[in-house]
Design an enzyme around this catalytic site. Sequence first.
Site, short mmCIF file in Angstrom:
data_model
loop_
_atom_site.label_atom_id
_atom_site.label_comp_id
_atom_site.label_asym_id
_atom_site.label_seq_id
_atom_site.Cartn_x
_atom_site.Cartn_y
_atom_site.Cartn_z
N GLY A 101 42.86 36.21 38.46
CA GLY A 101 43.24 36.97 37.61
C GLY A 101 42.53 36.54 36.32
CD GLU A 158 45.93 36.48 46.02
OE1 GLU A 158 45.83 37.62 45.21
OE2 GLU A 158 46.61 36.16 47.15
N GLY A 213 38.64 36.98 41.90
CA GLY A 213 37.87 38.16 42.12
C GLY A 213 36.71 37.39 40.73
NE ARG A 214 37.89 40.14 35.25
CZ ARG A 214 37.85 41.79 35.47
NH1 ARG A 214 37.36 42.21 34.47
NH2 ARG A 214 39.65 42.38 35.28
CE1 TYR A 273 40.86 49.53 34.44
CE2 TYR A 273 38.53 48.42 35.41
CZ TYR A 273 39.59 49.17 35.54
OH TYR A 273 39.78 48.59 36.44
CB CYS A 295 28.44 67.34 31.23
SG CYS A 295 27.18 67.03 31.78
CD GLU A 296 34.31 62.36 32.43
OE1 GLU A 296 35.46 62.38 32.00
OE2 GLU A 296 34.19 62.97 33.18
CE1 TYR A 328 38.45 43.85 40.73
CE2 TYR A 328 37.56 42.36 39.26
CZ TYR A 328 38.86 42.40 39.90
OH TYR A 328 38.79 41.93 40.90
N1 LLP Z 1 45.17 38.86 43.42
C1 LLP Z 1 45.64 40.08 43.85
C2 LLP Z 1 46.58 41.19 43.62
C3 LLP Z 1 44.75 41.38 42.61
O1 LLP Z 1 45.67 42.18 42.58
C4 LLP Z 1 44.28 41.03 41.98
C5 LLP Z 1 43.21 41.89 41.00
C6 LLP Z 1 43.51 39.90 42.38
C7 LLP Z 1 43.41 38.85 42.81
C8 LLP Z 1 41.93 39.45 41.50
O2 LLP Z 1 42.19 39.61 40.20
P1 LLP Z 1 40.70 38.42 39.69
O3 LLP Z 1 40.08 37.34 39.53
O4 LLP Z 1 39.77 39.62 39.27
O5 LLP Z 1 41.41 39.19 37.83
N2 LLP Z 1 39.22 46.76 38.29
C9 LLP Z 1 39.95 46.21 37.15
C10 LLP Z 1 40.15 44.88 37.93
C11 LLP Z 1 41.65 44.94 38.80
C12 LLP Z 1 42.74 43.82 39.37
C13 LLP Z 1 42.86 44.07 39.68
N3 LLP Z 1 43.23 43.49 40.62
C14 LLP Z 1 38.63 45.88 36.17
O6 LLP Z 1 37.27 46.19 35.92
O7 LLP Z 1 38.27 45.14 35.26
#
Ligand code: LLP
Length: 424
Positions: free
Chosen positions: A241, A276, A278-279, A320, A345-346, A374
């Site tokens: 997150g 966990e 990601g981003r 978003y 086309c949107e 993402y």
């Molecule tokens: N763990 C769980 C259980 C999650 O649901 C997520 C993200 C993460 C870890 C990783 O979160 P991060 O560190 O990446 O913030 N498509 C959206 C983001 C969706 C995130 C969903 N869950 C966007 O483009 O902003």
Amino acid sequence: MDHFTYQNGELYAEDVPLSAIAKAVGTPVYVYSQATLTRHARVFRDALSAVLPSIHIAFAMKANPNLAVLKVLAGEGYGADIVSGGELERALAAGIPAGDVVFSGVGKGARELTRAVEVGLGQFNLESEEEGVELARIAAAMGRTAVCALRVNPDVDARTHAKISTGKSENKFGVAYHQAAAIYARLSALEGLEMRGLAVHIGSQITDLEPSREAFVKMGALMAELRGAGFTVSHMDLGGGLGVPYRAHEELPGPGDYAAMIAQATSGWDATIMFEPGRVIAGNAGVLLTRVIRVKQSATNTPFVVVDAAMNDLARPAMYDAWHDFAALAPSGERMMANIVGPICESSDTFATARDIDAVQAGDLGAFRTAGAYGATMANTYNSRALVPEVMVSGDKWAVVAQRIEPSVILAAEQVPDWLEQAD
Ligand code: LLP
């Protein structure tokens, strides 16, 4: 910090001019910098291991499941946080040990659970009692024990975009905080399960650490309650997150601030703390290259810069209202006000509205920044467009790591039923 920099007036990924990739592969195309991925993986891990005695990091693959990206992170000792059977196979293909894989998600199906038990998955983050009961049945029938944490919904507002907020009680994720202890107790009694911890994840692109701190303190209280009742809680998964800067010069809490907050919130826990991310690992390690098709005058004074990337390639602005910086690959020094749009086309196919950007004209190349998370993974083929390719750069080397899937390939996978063929 990333490795996308201007050298002699041209934007580079590490030692490769991005224009060379655009010319060779065509546009749109995602480009990842391996050195940036490695750097982010190390900065995040080092910040946390400096303040916590025992950690486990699983890269949230949903942010970027490209095999080459996973290989880089596997090489840094990262496990994987998965949410589907498809992601499990990718993690294994990248050489991530099954024991380092964490399985999240509210809708794990019986086949996915079975396969995960079969490969010896590291930890199932159960999102409901029902899922735990089903997994216990599957594992027991196979004569196996599934190692589990219970995901709890702490009912804390992450203060991020509503569509990527997951920790409020109205969100579908986890079990209700006030029911968690009783569910943990019931699941602990089931043959086939080993309940070893709790999990929480309140949202994504979090730029204010206070809600996370509040959630973790609540989780600590629940951990103490469970231990007091005689249950084992040796692992605490604090999810992902942490947000990233999408705009140049934006100042946000970084891994160091995050680690300091975690150290304080988890002080005295005596547990392995799991993450966990990601981003924060992948976001600023990628850009999306695009070419300007034409500059179209509008009814207002702000022209439309029509680029060859679209919402099917990078969905975040449409989904978003997300901001991605746009930069010309070879800026002239002039600026212009423009709406940047794709060919779909949107009207939601808009990357930027009335934005001050590098002046561009038809044929010029540009990059959307912070597109490594993402980005490609959310691409689709809407409007019968190609599936966007991906390239990895390392030093002065680069390689296509996902080919462009042309509309003809997708068309070839479709079949007309015989009754329609016979109609004419
Ligand atoms: N763990 C769980 C259980 C999650 O649901 C997520 C993200 C993460 C870890 C990783 O979160 P991060 O560190 O990446 O913030 N498509 C959206 C983001 C969706 C995130 C969903 N869950 C966007 O483009 O902003």
